[in-house]
Design an enzyme around this catalytic site. Structure first.
Site, short mmCIF file in Angstrom:
data_model
loop_
_atom_site.label_atom_id
_atom_site.label_comp_id
_atom_site.label_asym_id
_atom_site.label_seq_id
_atom_site.Cartn_x
_atom_site.Cartn_y
_atom_site.Cartn_z
N ASP A 195 0.82 -1.20 0.00
CA ASP A 195 0.00 0.00 0.00
C ASP A 195 0.86 1.25 0.00
OD1 ASP A 195 -2.36 -1.42 0.00
OD2 ASP A 195 -2.60 -1.37 2.18
N LYS A 217 -3.85 3.09 -2.40
CA LYS A 217 -5.00 3.96 -2.67
C LYS A 217 -4.74 5.33 -2.08
CE LYS A 217 -8.34 0.13 -2.37
NZ LYS A 217 -7.38 -0.95 -2.05
#
Length: 419
Positions: A195, A217
């Site tokens: 991530d 994200k």
């Protein structure tokens, strides 16, 4: 001359002569390796007596006799008597049975290594010139630390028939706040799917041949949909690769780890979950804010700040003895605060925003529910940030109260805003 060898003792007979504290420790280690233990000693420790009583070891309550070595694969003597230990070693050597002399390691025919393991790798350390347990243990511990740090190569060169996926919680960011298990799995990984947040610095320590896949994200920007992330995990593991899904915080705290577990299980891929320190606790801690504090707050309510507050969340915001921590809530802050005020949460409720927690850019903005939106705008609050609502966010809870002018000067020096 000493040669280091790995012995498979599974279901093989090991004879242990002597039943004191040293023998008890060694027998525990031998049993953990799967050995069948025959103990020979007139008396034994309470622990060994209990094992014998439960039928977990065979105990002959008498002095050693050479016939005790019948059918033995390995021998250990720790009687406390140099002459008895020497006689055991001699009897074992006559039968070509390797024997450890715990009383004088240099006078046995074998030595137990100081061991450490990481995954399916075992490392043993022995002295070649006389037994020196203090030194071997010190070297073992140094190696163990390096293994735990993920600093030594542990990856298999031969791929297993079936790959695997590990969902690893990386914690709030600093590498030294990761778990030992997390570091070990990263050291063994063929693929790391990571991530944007979390311990990004650990990626630089991985080998050049480790595939790194960024699926991070950002607010209003999800370049890799969750279904595609699931497919990546399954695809790489199906090729026989060891896959680590590295997340910030904990995989099961707004990390969509449950969805990834279900995807792997549906595809028949072995999957494990390694917990990490959630930012809901770690980031307030970094700002000196305890999420619970005796006499102040005994309940912790963690929410997704993007969602409309539920009745349970609104009740917690009204409760003087509850702490509400909102993650991913910067953009929805006006809606969140409006809902809290409409539900009866007091305007004076302390609030803290911790931005970029556990990084050099960390800053804390102290305010109240009444002025939270205004202060977030004045200080240009930005993601990533953790929002804390409750009496634990009072500036003077753990720090001494100061005069307003001094507080303002101090806040400016720290990059904090005082609401």
């Amino acid at each position: 001359m000493i040669a280091l060898a790995g012995l498979d003792l599974t279901d093989r007979l090991v004879v242990c002569v002597g039943a004191g504290s040293v023998a008890e420790k060694r027998i525990a280690r031998l049993r953990a390796a799967g050995a069948r233990v025959r103990l020979v000693a007139p008396v034994a420790t309470a622990g060994l007596t209990a094992l014998a009583g439960a039928g977990d070891i065979e105990w002959h309550e008498r002095a050693f006799e050479p016939r005790d070595l019948d059918d033995a694969w390995f021998c250990h003597t720790a009687t406390g008597s140099a002459s008895v230990d020497a006689s055991v070693v001699a009897a074992a050597e006559a039968r070509r049975v390797w024997c450890v002399n715990a009383g004088h390691g240099g006078r046995g025919t074998a030595r137990l290594a100081a061991e450490t393991t990481s995954g399916d790798v075992m490392v043993g350390v022995v002295s070649t010139a006389g037994a020196d347990p203090r030194r071997t243990v010190a070297v073992r511990d140094a190696i163990a630390q390096r293994l735990a740090e993920g600093a030594l190569p542990l990856r298999r060169r031969r791929r297993p028939l079936v790959g695997s996926v590990a969902l690893v919680g990386g914690g709030p960011g600093p590498i030294d706040l990761m778990t030992v298990r997390a570091r070990a799995l990263l050291a063994e990984a063929d693929v790391v799917v990571h991530d944007r947040l979390g311990p990004a610095g650990v990626l630089a320590e991985l080998g050049d041949d480790v595939e790194l896949i960024d699926v991070g994200k950002r607010p209003q920007h999800h370049p890799v949909p969750q279904d595609e992330i699931n497919a990546i995990l399954v695809d790489r593991a199906a090729r026989g690769l060891r896959v680590v899904r590295l997340k910030g915080g904990d995989p099961f705290v707004y990390g969509r780890g449950g969805e990834e577990v279900l995807a792997c299980r549906a595809a028949g891929i072995p999957v494990e979950v390694v917990p990490g320190i959630s930012s809901s606790i770690a980031v307030p801690s970094a700002a000196g804010i305890p999420v619970t504090h005796r006499g102040v707050a005994g309940t912790l309510h963690v929410v997704n700040g993007q969602e409309t507050p539920s009745e349970a969340t609104l009740a917690a915001l009204r409760d003087d003895s509850a702490t509400v921590v909102a993650l991913m809530g910067v953009s929805a802050l006006p809606r969140f605060v409006a809902a809290a005020r409409a539900a009866g949460a007091p305007a004076a409720r302390p609030v803290a925003f911790i931005e970029n927690g556990h990084t050099p850019a960390q800053r804390t903005i102290r305010t109240t529910l009444a002025t939270a939106i205004q202060d977030a705008d004045i200080h240009r609050l930005a993601n990533p940030a953790v929002l804390v609502f409750g009496e634990v966010a009072r500036p003077d809870l753990l720090l001494p109260a100061v005069e307003p002018a001094a507080a303002a000067a101090s806040a400016g020096a720290r990059g904090e805003g005082i609401g």
